[in-house]
Design an enzyme around this catalytic site. Structure first.
Site, PDB file in Angstrom:
ATOM      1  N   GLY A  26       0.616  -1.339   0.187  1.00  0.00           N
ATOM      2  CA  GLY A  26       0.002  -0.423  -0.088  1.00  0.00           C
ATOM      3  C   GLY A  26       0.443   0.954  -0.267  1.00  0.00           C
ATOM      4  N   GLY A  28       2.630   2.574   2.377  1.00  0.00           N
ATOM      5  CA  GLY A  28       4.162   2.339   2.987  1.00  0.00           C
ATOM      6  C   GLY A  28       4.826   2.137   1.679  1.00  0.00           C
ATOM      7  CB  SER A 151      -6.401   8.678   9.801  1.00  0.00           C
ATOM      8  OG  SER A 151      -8.215   8.307   9.033  1.00  0.00           O
ATOM      9  CE1 TYR A 176      -6.968   4.084  11.585  1.00  0.00           C
ATOM     10  CE2 TYR A 176      -8.075   5.216  10.554  1.00  0.00           C
ATOM     11  CZ  TYR A 176      -7.073   4.968  10.896  1.00  0.00           C
ATOM     12  OH  TYR A 176      -6.373   5.674  10.060  1.00  0.00           O
TER      13      TYR A 176
END
Length: 314
Positions: A26, A28, A151, A176
């Site tokens: 992904g 990274g 995020s 999260y």
């Protein structure tokens, strides 16, 4: 100054050493590939050796002369984080870039790390706090840039100060958000403490927008046997070029924050398109949940205690 395929200039990073967590796939993996293409030596600390080897092969296919290496790391285990720290400290080579990118998102049921922390808080936040602390001498030696990937979820919910480990009334999405708010507050406080203490480190934040990454895909290891409806919708919109980003564009804010000479310590970088969900990277207004220096100091102190690490006091 060579120009990267990401559309903004990167300096020649030859002789520089970078550590990128979550680089086995992904976002990274894309960040690691681009840093390697710019000449950096890139270390991939990974939990799954097979995925790590596959990532190395993909990087070397894209960049035949890439200087990349694997190291074992499970961010959900403080012992594993400390072991990587000892390994790299023994090598005694400066680190110039640390990208705190790895993460786990919304397990359907509450799970815990090896140390008993709620999985998202323990992995996304405490694991990266511990890694940064263990590598601090090498980061200082390299006058490093530390970029912490948060995020859009950090713009909602809050830190559950009365129940950081969500032992009561677990809500995966709220937990999260907490993990990403905490990591963001830590990253900003790291920059402030470095400036006041003369550590020589700059620290900033990035977020990838919304793109069809693996975070919401099927993850049997965290109890999600199938792709979520959310990731299916995201894939459809992304493929049609509607509002959202792609895996490729989602890499760019962290890459820009970490390696662009125009990025600054204390800055916050994300996509510049509508709603900051996709598009080219740009500096953005700090989320309201990240603006309190009191909360940043509080999470710093709590995180040192929970992660069993300490930073300089001056």
């Amino acid at each position: 100054m060579p120009r990267s395929s990401s559309g903004f200039p990167l300096p020649d990073l030859s002789g520089r050493r970078a550590v990128v967590t979550g680089a086995s796939d992904g976002i990274g993996l894309g960040i690691a590939t681009r840093l390697a293409a710019a000449g950096a030596e890139v270390l991939l600390p990974v939990r799954n050796p097979a995925k790590g080897r596959a990532a190395i092969e993909r990087i070397q296919q894209a960049v035949p002369d890439a200087n990349v290496a694997l190291h074992p790391l499970d961010l959900s285990s403080l012992d594993s984080v400390a072991a990587l720290g000892r390994t790299l400290l023994a090598e005694d080579r400066p680190i110039h870039f640390l990208v705190n990118n790895a993460g786990v998102m919304t397990p359907p049921d509450r799970q815990t790390t090896a140390d008993g922390f709620e999985l998202q808080f323990g992995t996304n936040h405490l694991g990266h706090v511990a890694l940064t602390a263990h590598l601090l001498p090498l980061l200082r030696a390299g006058r490093a840039r530390v970029t912490s990937q948060i995020s859009v979820s950090a713009n909602s919910n809050a830190i559950n100060w009365h129940d950081l480990n969500w032992e009561n009334s677990y809500k995966g999405s709220a937990a999260y958000s907490q993990s990403k708010i905490a990591l963001g507050l830590f990253g900003l406080e790291l920059d402030r403490r470095s400036r006041s203490g003369g550590w020589g480190i700059t620290s900033n934040l990035s977020h990838p927008g919304v793109a069809p990454t693996s975070l919401l895909a099927a993850r049997p290891e965290i109890g999600r046997a199938k792709d979520t409806l959310g990731v299916k919708v995201i894939r459809t919109l992304s493929a049609r070029g509607i509002l959202l980003g792609t895996v490729e564009t989602a890499q760019l804010p962290a890459l820009y924050a970490a390696a662009s000479p125009d990025a600054r310590g204390g800055g916050f970088y994300g996509p510049s398109g509508p709603g900051h969900l996709g598009g080219p990277p740009a500096e953005q207004k700090l989320y309201s949940r990240l603006r309190s220096t009191d909360e940043a100091r509080r999470i710093w102190t709590v995180s040192e205690e929970l992660a069993k690490v300490s930073f300089p006091t001056a």
